[in-house]
Design a protein around this motif. Structure first.
Motif, mmCIF file in Angstrom:
data_model
loop_
_atom_site.group_PDB
_atom_site.id
_atom_site.type_symbol
_atom_site.label_atom_id
_atom_site.label_comp_id
_atom_site.label_asym_id
_atom_site.label_seq_id
_atom_site.Cartn_x
_atom_site.Cartn_y
_atom_site.Cartn_z
ATOM 1 N N PRO A 128 -0.503 4.204 9.676
ATOM 2 C CA PRO A 128 -1.338 5.350 10.056
ATOM 3 C C PRO A 128 -2.789 5.260 9.626
ATOM 4 C CG PRO A 128 0.119 5.921 8.238
ATOM 5 C CD PRO A 128 0.556 4.578 8.723
ATOM 6 N N THR A 129 -3.099 4.475 8.581
ATOM 7 C CA THR A 129 -4.469 4.370 8.100
ATOM 8 C C THR A 129 -4.743 2.932 7.675
ATOM 9 O OG1 THR A 129 -4.050 4.716 5.731
ATOM 10 C CG2 THR A 129 -4.259 6.696 7.114
ATOM 11 N N PRO A 130 -6.008 2.582 7.458
ATOM 12 C CA PRO A 130 -6.289 1.291 6.832
ATOM 13 C C PRO A 130 -5.637 1.220 5.453
ATOM 14 C CG PRO A 130 -8.287 2.210 7.798
ATOM 15 C CD PRO A 130 -7.246 3.308 7.834
ATOM 16 N N ILE A 131 -5.509 0.018 4.938
ATOM 17 C CA ILE A 131 -4.899 -0.176 3.621
ATOM 18 C C ILE A 131 -5.921 -0.659 2.599
ATOM 19 C CG2 ILE A 131 -2.588 -0.577 4.547
ATOM 20 C CD1 ILE A 131 -3.092 -3.598 4.153
ATOM 21 N N ALA A 132 -7.179 -0.765 2.998
ATOM 22 C CA ALA A 132 -8.268 -1.186 2.117
ATOM 23 C C ALA A 132 -9.564 -1.018 2.897
ATOM 24 C CB ALA A 132 -8.092 -2.634 1.667
ATOM 25 N N ASN A 133 -10.659 -1.354 2.262
ATOM 26 C CA ASN A 133 -11.961 -1.315 2.922
ATOM 27 C C ASN A 133 -12.351 -2.727 3.342
ATOM 28 O OD1 ASN A 133 -13.145 1.573 2.566
ATOM 29 N ND2 ASN A 133 -12.218 1.078 0.594
ATOM 30 N N TYR A 140 0.839 -1.200 0.000
ATOM 31 C CA TYR A 140 0.000 0.000 0.000
ATOM 32 C C TYR A 140 0.876 1.253 0.000
ATOM 33 C CZ TYR A 140 -3.863 3.131 1.107
ATOM 34 O OH TYR A 140 -4.792 4.131 1.068
ATOM 35 N N GLY A 141 1.984 1.207 0.702
ATOM 36 C CA GLY A 141 2.897 2.349 0.694
ATOM 37 C C GLY A 141 3.506 2.583 -0.671
ATOM 38 N N VAL A 142 3.643 1.534 -1.470
ATOM 39 C CA VAL A 142 4.198 1.648 -2.815
ATOM 40 C C VAL A 142 3.148 2.145 -3.801
ATOM 41 C CG1 VAL A 142 5.190 0.349 -4.752
ATOM 42 C CG2 VAL A 142 5.938 -0.128 -2.407
ATOM 43 N N THR A 143 1.927 1.614 -3.706
ATOM 44 C CA THR A 143 0.906 1.900 -4.716
ATOM 45 C C THR A 143 -0.081 2.991 -4.303
ATOM 46 O OG1 THR A 143 -0.674 0.280 -3.830
ATOM 47 C CG2 THR A 143 0.989 -0.528 -5.396
ATOM 48 N N ASN A 144 -0.141 3.312 -3.015
ATOM 49 C CA ASN A 144 -1.150 4.231 -2.490
ATOM 50 C C ASN A 144 -2.573 3.757 -2.781
ATOM 51 O OD1 ASN A 144 0.610 6.269 -1.375
ATOM 52 N ND2 ASN A 144 1.074 6.866 -3.486
ATOM 53 N N GLY A 145 -2.709 2.442 -2.946
ATOM 54 C CA GLY A 145 -4.024 1.864 -3.190
ATOM 55 C C GLY A 145 -4.564 2.116 -4.578
ATOM 56 N N ARG A 146 -3.710 2.528 -5.526
ATOM 57 C CA ARG A 146 -4.175 2.923 -6.864
ATOM 58 C C ARG A 146 -3.889 1.882 -7.931
ATOM 59 N NH1 ARG A 146 -4.753 8.782 -7.981
ATOM 60 N NH2 ARG A 146 -5.139 9.800 -5.978
ATOM 61 N N GLU A 147 -3.287 0.779 -7.567
ATOM 62 C CA GLU A 147 -3.012 -0.267 -8.547
ATOM 63 C C GLU A 147 -2.729 -1.572 -7.822
ATOM 64 O OE1 GLU A 147 1.008 -0.150 -10.390
ATOM 65 O OE2 GLU A 147 1.185 1.784 -9.339
ATOM 66 N N VAL A 148 -2.764 -2.660 -8.589
ATOM 67 C CA VAL A 148 -2.401 -3.971 -8.063
ATOM 68 C C VAL A 148 -0.939 -4.211 -8.395
ATOM 69 C CG1 VAL A 148 -2.821 -6.454 -8.207
ATOM 70 C CG2 VAL A 148 -4.739 -4.850 -8.305
#
Length: 394
Positions: free
Chosen positions: A326-331, A292-300
């Motif tokens: 610091p935050t969730p990494i998905a819903n 998640y730190g690498v993609t910021n949740g914008r890609e697989v």
């Protein structure tokens, strides 16, 4: 004598009439609760604001009931005449009027008819068209496309215009808020701009019924309300002694659990590993947070993590930071939130893939290293790389 004969005849006539009425009532009850006339499954569609009279006429016309009048009278007798629920309901062959009244007044998700579904998945977003095969009573997929890369088939465009078609948005567990917004923006049957991507973890994965022209932001607001309600309910029912200072921290953990396993039954065990690590002062060392730190949740990320990424000092690199990111990494879905707040009681502090889709859990580093060795053998047999670190997988 004459009056006595008249009274006797009147009494006889009254008895005959009572018997006839009783027989008629018995017949009506049997007709109402007995098997219906339709030899096939029927899709009963209730329009918004439809009256019982209109629905009864519709059912009689399509052969689902034998008498519109008896259907109305029976619904009145059951005190259900004002309880009609908008939707499309599948009733089985030979369904009785009583069963049909129950189906169209109970409500719940529609179970038949044409439906267009936007599916927001972790790896892909698709829009598909389904319709019910009345001979089998099962939904069949008629068309599908990826709205981000393909043109919509004519069949789907036509279905979206049908007044009785159901439109749904299905959000998978573990998708990110950015993915959800992108998916909603790709759906032509929704309207409006989205001001900002909602906070990660704040949207409830679920299936949502929408109408053509529904506002995207309004749907996101409903997802947020639903997730807030779920989190509050699970937080209030939690046991004591968990290492979370707030519901938000529990949500972060739930998102990690969601991303770490695709096996629903494993969620409590996975949660127990991370809870045990927090309580023992160990780092979480979980790859999904690094990703998640690498993609910021914008890609697989369709590759393994690089050593440089595992060594990078980012807020989401749980190989380098203590505690939670610091935050969730998905819903996360409700099941993952429940697992985070109700972890299994174990001594596990490690886990690694076992080759079956699940994981092998361990209490000690020695046990874990043995499990890792077995996993390396499986990777080698499959011709997969065997140099990816697995310490973060448990």
């Amino acid at each position: 004598m004459i009056w006595r004969n008249i009274a006797s005849n009147f009494l006889t006539l009254l008895i005959v009439l009572l018997i006839a009425v009783a027989a008629a009532v018995a017949w009506a009850r049997h007709e109402f609760s007995g098997p219906g006339p339709s030899e096939v499954a029927q899709c009963v569609q209730i329009a918004p604001g439809a009256s019982l009279n209109a629905v009864s006429q519709q059912l009689a016309a399509q052969g689902a009931v034998s008498s519109a009048y008896l259907f109305r009278a029976g619904a009145d007798y059951m005190e259900k005449s004002r309880d009609l629920k908008f939707g499309s309901y599948l009733v089985p062959p030979r369904a009785s009027m009583e069963e049909i009244v129950g189906a169209i007044t109970a409500g719940g998700p529609s179970t038949c008819g044409t439906e267009v579904i936007l599916r927001v998945g972790v790896r892909e977003t698709t829009i598909l068209l389904r319709d019910m095969n009345q001979e089998t009573g099962a939904f069949e997929e008629m068309a599908r496309f990826n709205p981000a890369t393909e043109e919509a088939p004519e069949a789907i465009l036509a279905a979206e215009q049908k007044p009785d078609a159901r439109l749904r948005v299905a959000v998978a567990e573990g998708v990110t808020s950015w993915q959800i917004v992108e998916g909603l923006n790709d759906a032509d049957f929704l309207e409006g701009e989205v001001a900002d991507v909602p906070a990660e973890g704040s949207l409830a994965p679920d299936t949502y019924e929408v109408k053509k022209g529904s506002a995207r932001q309004a749907l996101l607001d409903e997802m947020s309300r639903r997730q807030a309600r779920i989190l509050a309910e699970e937080w209030d029912a939690r046991p004591f002694g968990l290492p979370y200072d707030s519901p938000e921290e529990a949500l972060i953990m739930a998102s990690i659990v969601e991303k770490e396993t695709g096996v629903p039954e494993e969620r409590p065990q996975v949660a127990s590993v991370f809870v045990n690590r927090l309580e023992q002062g160990m780092r979480l060392e979980t790859d999904p947070t690094v990703i998640y730190g690498v993609t910021n949740g914008r890609e697989v990320l369709d590759r393994g993590l690089r050593r440089s990424e595992l060594n990078a000092a980012t807020p989401y690199n749980t190989y380098r930071i203590d505690g939670l990111p610091p935050t969730p990494i998905a819903n996360p879905g409700r099941a993952a939130i429940h697992a985070a707040l109700n972890p299994a009681q174990t001594d596990y502090v490690f886990f690694v893939a076992d080759g079956s889709g699940g994981h092998a859990f361990a209490r000690t580093l020695e046990e874990h290293n043995a499990n890792v060795a077995r996993w390396r053998e499986i990777e080698a047999q499959r011709g997969e790389p065997t140099d990816t670190p697995v310490q973060g997988d448990g």
